[in-house]
Design a protein around this motif. Structure first.
Motif, PDB file in Angstrom:
ATOM      1  N   PHE A  39       0.878  -1.159   0.000  1.00 12.94           N
ATOM      2  CA  PHE A  39       0.000   0.000   0.000  1.00 12.94           C
ATOM      3  C   PHE A  39       0.914   1.207   0.000  1.00 12.94           C
ATOM      4  O   PHE A  39       1.615   1.462   0.970  1.00 12.94           O
ATOM      5  CB  PHE A  39      -0.920  -0.007   1.221  1.00 12.94           C
ATOM      6  N   GLU A  40       0.966   1.918  -1.099  1.00 15.19           N
ATOM      7  CA  GLU A  40       1.929   2.998  -1.274  1.00 15.19           C
ATOM      8  C   GLU A  40       1.359   4.340  -0.831  1.00 15.19           C
ATOM      9  O   GLU A  40       0.230   4.690  -1.156  1.00 15.19           O
ATOM     10  CB  GLU A  40       2.364   3.088  -2.732  1.00 15.19           C
ATOM     11  N   HIS A  41       2.178   5.066  -0.074  1.00 19.89           N
ATOM     12  CA  HIS A  41       1.866   6.429   0.350  1.00 19.89           C
ATOM     13  C   HIS A  41       2.909   7.326  -0.312  1.00 19.89           C
ATOM     14  O   HIS A  41       4.099   7.153  -0.085  1.00 19.89           O
ATOM     15  CB  HIS A  41       1.984   6.582   1.868  1.00 19.89           C
ATOM     16  N   HIS A  42       2.491   8.275  -1.115  1.00 19.25           N
ATOM     17  CA  HIS A  42       3.437   9.159  -1.808  1.00 19.25           C
ATOM     18  C   HIS A  42       3.567  10.468  -1.040  1.00 19.25           C
ATOM     19  O   HIS A  42       2.577  11.019  -0.564  1.00 19.25           O
ATOM     20  CB  HIS A  42       2.981   9.402  -3.245  1.00 19.25           C
ATOM     21  N   ALA A  43       4.807  10.931  -0.922  1.00 17.71           N
ATOM     22  CA  ALA A  43       5.088  12.156  -0.177  1.00 17.71           C
ATOM     23  C   ALA A  43       6.269  12.875  -0.811  1.00 17.71           C
ATOM     24  O   ALA A  43       6.951  12.334  -1.678  1.00 17.71           O
ATOM     25  CB  ALA A  43       5.395  11.819   1.286  1.00 17.71           C
ATOM     26  N   ALA A  44       6.493  14.088  -0.354  1.00 19.68           N
ATOM     27  CA  ALA A  44       7.654  14.882  -0.762  1.00 19.68           C
ATOM     28  C   ALA A  44       8.454  15.210   0.491  1.00 19.68           C
ATOM     29  O   ALA A  44       7.987  14.971   1.615  1.00 19.68           O
ATOM     30  CB  ALA A  44       7.196  16.166  -1.456  1.00 19.68           C
ATOM     31  N   VAL A  45       9.628  15.739   0.316  1.00 23.80           N
ATOM     32  CA  VAL A  45      10.453  16.138   1.447  1.00 23.80           C
ATOM     33  C   VAL A  45       9.681  17.166   2.277  1.00 23.80           C
ATOM     34  O   VAL A  45       9.094  18.101   1.737  1.00 23.80           O
ATOM     35  CB  VAL A  45      11.800  16.722   0.964  1.00 23.80           C
ATOM     36  N   GLY A  46       9.641  16.950   3.578  1.00 22.93           N
ATOM     37  CA  GLY A  46       8.937  17.852   4.486  1.00 22.93           C
ATOM     38  C   GLY A  46       7.506  17.451   4.798  1.00 22.93           C
ATOM     39  O   GLY A  46       6.875  18.057   5.655  1.00 22.93           O
ATOM     40  N   GLU A  47       6.984  16.440   4.113  1.00 24.31           N
ATOM     41  CA  GLU A  47       5.613  15.990   4.360  1.00 24.31           C
ATOM     42  C   GLU A  47       5.616  14.777   5.290  1.00 24.31           C
ATOM     43  O   GLU A  47       6.246  13.770   4.998  1.00 24.31           O
ATOM     44  CB  GLU A  47       4.925  15.582   3.051  1.00 24.31           C
ATOM     45  N   ALA A  48       4.882  14.900   6.401  1.00 25.36           N
ATOM     46  CA  ALA A  48       4.738  13.777   7.327  1.00 25.36           C
ATOM     47  C   ALA A  48       3.712  12.806   6.751  1.00 25.36           C
ATOM     48  O   ALA A  48       2.671  13.223   6.228  1.00 25.36           O
ATOM     49  CB  ALA A  48       4.288  14.274   8.693  1.00 25.36           C
ATOM     50  N   THR A  49       4.022  11.518   6.824  1.00 27.78           N
ATOM     51  CA  THR A  49       3.136  10.496   6.275  1.00 27.78           C
ATOM     52  C   THR A  49       2.875   9.448   7.342  1.00 27.78           C
ATOM     53  O   THR A  49       3.805   8.866   7.899  1.00 27.78           O
ATOM     54  CB  THR A  49       3.779   9.831   5.045  1.00 27.78           C
ATOM     55  N   GLU A  50       1.595   9.193   7.620  1.00 25.54           N
ATOM     56  CA  GLU A  50       1.233   8.192   8.616  1.00 25.54           C
ATOM     57  C   GLU A  50       1.113   6.832   7.942  1.00 25.54           C
ATOM     58  O   GLU A  50       0.468   6.694   6.901  1.00 25.54           O
ATOM     59  CB  GLU A  50      -0.080   8.555   9.302  1.00 25.54           C
TER      60      GLU A  50
END
Length: 192
Positions: A39-50
């Motif tokens: 299950f992929e969660h996409h983020a960028a630098v500086g974004e908190a991902t739960e």
């Protein structure tokens, strides 16, 4: 056999419905295709991902020819990309395994595994945020367009996986290709 207008219309509707149904079935992924996919969660630098085990956030990165940690020094003929991230365990103590994090180049090459110096993100306790680092030995041509794959569990990517776009364009890759002499690894540090 005699065809009526209503019979011909019914035949056309049935054939069209069968065609549409077969196309829909081809578009739906099979259970074999879905089994084992993370299950992929996409983020960028500086974004908190739960994710299932806690919250992770990549805060930055830099490059060096050498890294130092716990009195050991490792040198590279390429460069080390050291990624800084924060880890906050969710409901129970959980180790975020630095050796499981993978740096993936835009062309698909993957870099990671055990670091040449100790790099650990100690078992994080719930509600205690840790600052951690993950070093990757990479050639400069792997930096542009690279992403970070951070799995929630050890020894598997069949779980939650945070995919972080590092945002490294050609200009930033050129900066990183001129690395510092040395980065001192701090180990896990408790944050306020």
């Amino acid at each position: 056999m005699k065809f009526t207008r209503e019979g011909l219309l019914t035949l056309l509707i049935v054939v069209a419905a069968l065609f549409v149904g077969s196309r829909v079935v081809q578009l739906i992924p099979s259970s074999d295709e879905q089994f084992g996919r993370p299950f992929e969660h996409h983020a960028a630098v500086g974004e908190a991902t739960e994710i299932r085990t806690g919250t992770v956030k990549v805060t930055g990165f830099d490059s060096a020819v050498e890294i130092e940690g716990h009195g050991a020094v490792a040198a590279s003929t390429a460069l080390f990309l050291v990624v800084d991230f924060e880890w906050l365990a969710k409901d129970q103590p959980h180790l975020f395994s630095v050796t499981e994090i993978v740096l993936q180049a835009a062309d698909g090459r993957r870099f990671g595994g055990p670091a040449p110096v100790v790099a650990a993100c100690l078992p994080g306790q719930p509600h205690i945020k840790l600052a951690c680092q993950a070093p990757f030995e990479v050639p400069a041509d792997a930096l542009e367009g690279a992403t970070l794959r951070m799995p929630a569990a050890t020894h598997t990517e069949r779980d939650d996986v945070v995919i972080v776009d590092l945002g490294i364009d050609a200009a930033r890759a050129a900066e990183l290709a001129k690395p510092k002499d040395r980065i001192k690894m701090t180990g896990a540090v408790e944050l306020p």
